[in-house]
Motif scaffolding. Structure first.
Motif, PDB file in Angstrom:
ATOM      1  N   TRP A 288      12.546  44.422   1.884  1.00  0.00           N
ATOM      2  CA  TRP A 288      12.935  43.224   2.635  1.00  0.00           C
ATOM      3  C   TRP A 288      14.101  43.581   3.539  1.00  0.00           C
ATOM      4  O   TRP A 288      15.119  44.100   3.067  1.00  0.00           O
ATOM      5  N   ASN A 289      13.932  43.306   4.807  1.00  0.00           N
ATOM      6  CA  ASN A 289      15.058  43.365   5.726  1.00  0.00           C
ATOM      7  C   ASN A 289      15.489  41.932   5.994  1.00  0.00           C
ATOM      8  O   ASN A 289      14.779  40.992   5.644  1.00  0.00           O
ATOM      9  N   ASP A 291      16.516  39.377   9.039  1.00  0.00           N
ATOM     10  CA  ASP A 291      16.488  39.266  10.500  1.00  0.00           C
ATOM     11  C   ASP A 291      16.223  40.639  11.117  1.00  0.00           C
ATOM     12  O   ASP A 291      16.905  41.063  12.043  1.00  0.00           O
ATOM     13  N   ALA A 292      15.252  41.332  10.547  1.00  0.00           N
ATOM     14  CA  ALA A 292      14.803  42.640  11.033  1.00  0.00           C
ATOM     15  C   ALA A 292      15.867  43.743  10.935  1.00  0.00           C
ATOM     16  O   ALA A 292      15.723  44.801  11.517  1.00  0.00           O
ATOM     17  N   THR A 293      16.950  43.484  10.179  1.00  0.00           N
ATOM     18  CA  THR A 293      17.982  44.512  10.003  1.00  0.00           C
ATOM     19  C   THR A 293      18.063  44.844   8.525  1.00  0.00           C
ATOM     20  O   THR A 293      17.821  43.978   7.674  1.00  0.00           O
ATOM     21  N   LYS A 294      18.427  46.077   8.218  1.00  0.00           N
ATOM     22  CA  LYS A 294      18.567  46.474   6.825  1.00  0.00           C
ATOM     23  C   LYS A 294      19.602  45.582   6.127  1.00  0.00           C
ATOM     24  O   LYS A 294      20.631  45.268   6.714  1.00  0.00           O
ATOM     25  N   ASP A 330       7.031  46.669   4.705  1.00  0.00           N
ATOM     26  CA  ASP A 330       8.322  45.985   4.786  1.00  0.00           C
ATOM     27  C   ASP A 330       8.109  44.581   5.354  1.00  0.00           C
ATOM     28  O   ASP A 330       7.106  44.317   6.013  1.00  0.00           O
ATOM     29  N   SER A 332      10.470  40.930   6.908  1.00  0.00           N
ATOM     30  CA  SER A 332      11.787  40.493   7.345  1.00  0.00           C
ATOM     31  C   SER A 332      12.040  39.063   6.879  1.00  0.00           C
ATOM     32  O   SER A 332      11.211  38.181   7.070  1.00  0.00           O
ATOM     33  N   SER A 334      14.119  35.607   7.208  1.00  0.00           N
ATOM     34  CA  SER A 334      15.014  34.850   8.082  1.00  0.00           C
ATOM     35  C   SER A 334      14.902  33.385   7.698  1.00  0.00           C
ATOM     36  O   SER A 334      13.876  32.959   7.139  1.00  0.00           O
TER      37      SER A 334
END
Ligand code: MSP
Length: 645
Positions: A288-289, A291-294, A330, A332, A334
């Motif tokens: 899981w990222n 908001d598309a960030t690690k 993966d 994301s 949000s």
């Protein structure tokens, strides 16, 4: 049938976060599903409490390791009920029973000659708590912790892992379900193409004391992974408890891709050395990222499961996590994504179907789901019955394979069909015509019966909602034990004892609510417009991206990367773009092709090459959970440079 399913045991150097919650929720869902199918299930989770990382975290917190691990292990334990997760056993590696088991196994493996003493020099990553091979490094750094590993030379004990390499390769090849999805099985087989090194399984007490002492040499403690993996045996009373006899042969482990190697390589070879059968299946999911960030502490975007459950409700959170992630890939997280699912899938599709149906049953059939007159079914009814039958079959297959998103997709197809069924059969019209009362009864019987069946299949995912649905329908008949096998059978529907209170299952989420994600970012809630929260953008935002047609004149593989191709493009001016498509296309097949690029991106350096733009491609999910990239080719007649708007 017995089912034994486990989560990883989580390190207690951090508080529980979304990643831990996800693995534990899917394992809980699977165990509830197997119970529904009539199995005797044992579901185990726990905490991993030894090793350098933990000792360091305790020191940093100013605690003794013992007090520290007690404190954090308790927060993990307290989190599960908040997520409606019901493990049968929560193991801790500091439990005396576990320490005894690890020492017993070490003695056994040592005595039979699979452990030897030797000197080793290598590159050690503290984050991974293991030596890394040169091949694993990316630009000299550990790819997971982004630090250069330290050169360490010391004397240690080693486990003869290499001895079991051929056996392991053969076992993986012979058992396609041993590691799934297939991409991870392939990854492990590719790793095993190279000679396997023996595993260093001790740490000198001069460097680390917080570990299980080696029973045959008190100058050393056990390497944390050798200790941790054994939890799966301790938890069922290895070597001679009745639970061990019942459950070991069916053991299934659930993990994320970060700990594939210890589970797919260390663990089966350890088991083989102990003379035990390997586990039955290893289910590997993606990351899981946010908001598309690690997700990371330093970025301040760590999502806490407790806050999520409070903000969105436990069932919507469980549904979202299972529905949104394609198992193996993966995903994301949000706030916009969870709110959209809550409003569209839950409040709209399921919630409306439920409240419309129950309101009509309340109004037209004296508050009781009528019984079905099977002789009078028409083609619409049969379509619903058939769809439900197919849904149950697909659901069983997909839930068994851990493809929860697909199981839920199948359920939602039926929900949509039922919503259409209401519109076509218009019970409110039937109610006006005295000659159509029998038809009205059957339509409402179909709706009530279908909702009950939906409640049954949703029970593992959203236990509270399922119970509410059955109660409101007045159909609380035996819900467990082999219920699934008879689910498609309309003659077996429990009679309705009269509707309970008709509830709104899911409130629509107010998008103006302060979303959990932003709240977590350094304590600064970002003020986002409703459109932003729902994922919608202004036309101007879209127009800010300059999309152009580009011709590929040359393509070549990027050295040391199995993912990247360097493309020379004309738009019509020359430019270089590095694209991560090497696993989907060979350089040769691209020459002369016309593609779409985002042409006004800031240049970025990839493997030392400056990339001036991005080639657009679609990610196509494949059956095995992996995905393939497909470039967006345009008509060969189009001139390079043409602007796309
Ligand atoms: N203690 C070891 C595991 C030993 S098992 C014998 C460990 N612990 S951990 O606390 O780091 O947990 C790793 C696991 O947490 C992952 O395999 C996964 O189950 C879960 N996740 C942690 N971060 C995650 C995401 N960002 N996304 C999804 N799951 C992740 O490794």
């Amino acid at each position: 049938m017995p089912t034994y399913v486990t989560t990883p045991i989580y390190y207690v150097n951090a508080q529980p976060h979304l990643g831990h919650a996800y693995t534990t929720i899917i394992t809980d869902t699977y165990s509830r599903f197997r119970r529904l199918a009539g199995d005797q299930v044992r579901f185990q989770t726990g905490t991993d409490e030894h090793g350098e990382k933990i000792a360091e975290a305790a020191a940093k917190a100013g605690d003794s390791p013992r007090d520290y691990v007690d404190r954090i292990a308790a927060t993990f334990k307290a989190t599960w009920p908040l997520l409606n997760v019901r493990p049968d056993h929560i193991i801790r590696t500091t439990d005396s029973e576990h320490i005894r088991t690890v020492q017993h196994i070490l003695d056994q493996v040592h005595q039979q000659g699979d452990i030897y003493f030797s000197e080793y020099a290598g590159l050690y990553c503290r984050g991974c708590e293991r030596f890394l091979t040169d091949k694993e490094l990316v630009e000299g750094k550990c790819p997971d912790h982004l630090v250069e590993p330290e050169p360490i030379a010391e004397q240690n004990y080693f486990f003869r892992m290499s001895k079991y390499q051929d056996w392991l390769i053969e076992h993986i090849k012979q058992n396609p379900e041993f590691i799934t999805p297939e991409r991870y099985r392939n990854e492990v087989l590719a790793f095993l193409d190279e000679p396997l090194e023996d595993l260093c399984i001790s740490r000198p007490t001069s460097r680390l004391t917080w570990g299980i002492p080696l029973p045959f040499d008190s100058n050393f403690v056990t390497y944390v992974w050798f200790d941790a993996l054994i939890n799966y045996l301790t938890g069922i009373g290895y070597p001679d408890g009745p639970l061990f006899a019942k459950y070991w042969s069916v053991a299934e482990h659930v993990i994320a891709k970060d700990i594939l190697k210890p589970h797919a390589i260390y663990w089966p070879t350890m088991l083989k050395s102990m003379g035990l059968a390997p586990f039955k299946r290893l289910h590997v999911h993606g990351y899981w990222n946010v908001d598309a960030t690690k997700m990371s502490k330093s970025l301040g975007n760590v999502i806490r499961p407790r806050e999520l459950a409070e903000e969105y409700g436990v069932d919507p959170m469980r549904y979202f996590l299972l529905r949104e992630m394609s198992f193996g890939l993966d995903a994301s997280f949000s706030s916009a994504a969870i709110i959209t699912r809550q409003n569209a899938d839950l409040a709209n599709d399921l919630g409306n179907l439920f409240s419309r149906s129950l309101t009509m049953i309340g109004k037209y059939t004296q508050g009781r789901v009528p019984s079905l007159d099977i002789a009078a079914l028409d083609s619409d009814d049969r379509e619903v019955q058939e769809a439900l039958h197919n849904m149950v079959a697909t659901y069983e297959i997909e839930m068994n394979a851990f493809r929860f998103h697909k199981a839920l997709q199948a359920v939602w197809e039926v929900i949509s069909l039922l919503n259409r069924y209401i519109v076509t059969n218009a019970p409110w019209e039937l109610a006006k015509d005295v000659s159509k009362q029998e038809r009205l009864h059957n339509v409402l019987a179909i709706l009530g019966g279908s909702l009950w069946m939906l409640a049954v299949v949703l029970k593992p995912v959203m236990p509270e909602t399922a119970a509410k649905m059955a109660k409101a329908l007045g159909m609380e008949e035996p819900f467990d034990a082999a219920e699934l096998a008879q689910l498609g059978d309309w003659a077996r529907l429990p009679p309705s004892s009269g509707l309970g209170e008709v509830l709104q299952l899911f409130p629509r989420m107010d998008k103006k609510k302060e979303p959990v994600v932003e709240k977590a970012v350094a304590g600064k809630p970002a003020k986002k417009s409703i459109e932003e929260q729902s994922g919608l953008i202004e036309l101007a935002q879209f127009q800010a991206v300059e999309l152009r047609v580009a011709q590929i004149n040359a393509a070549q593989r990027v050295k040391k990367s199995d993912r990247l191709l360097k493309l020379s493009l004309s738009t019509p001016e020359k430019r270089t773009v590095v694209a991560g498509i090497a696993q989907s296309y060979s350089p040769e097949e691209l020459i002369g092709k016309k593609v779409v690029i985002a042409a006004n991106l800031k240049p970025a350096k990839l493997m030392g090459i400056v990339s001036e733009g991005m080639v657009l491609a679609a990610k196509e999910p494949l059956e095995d959970g992996s995905e393939r990239l497909r470039l967006l080719f345009v008509d060969p007649d189009m001139s390079p440079g043409s602007k796309i708007s």
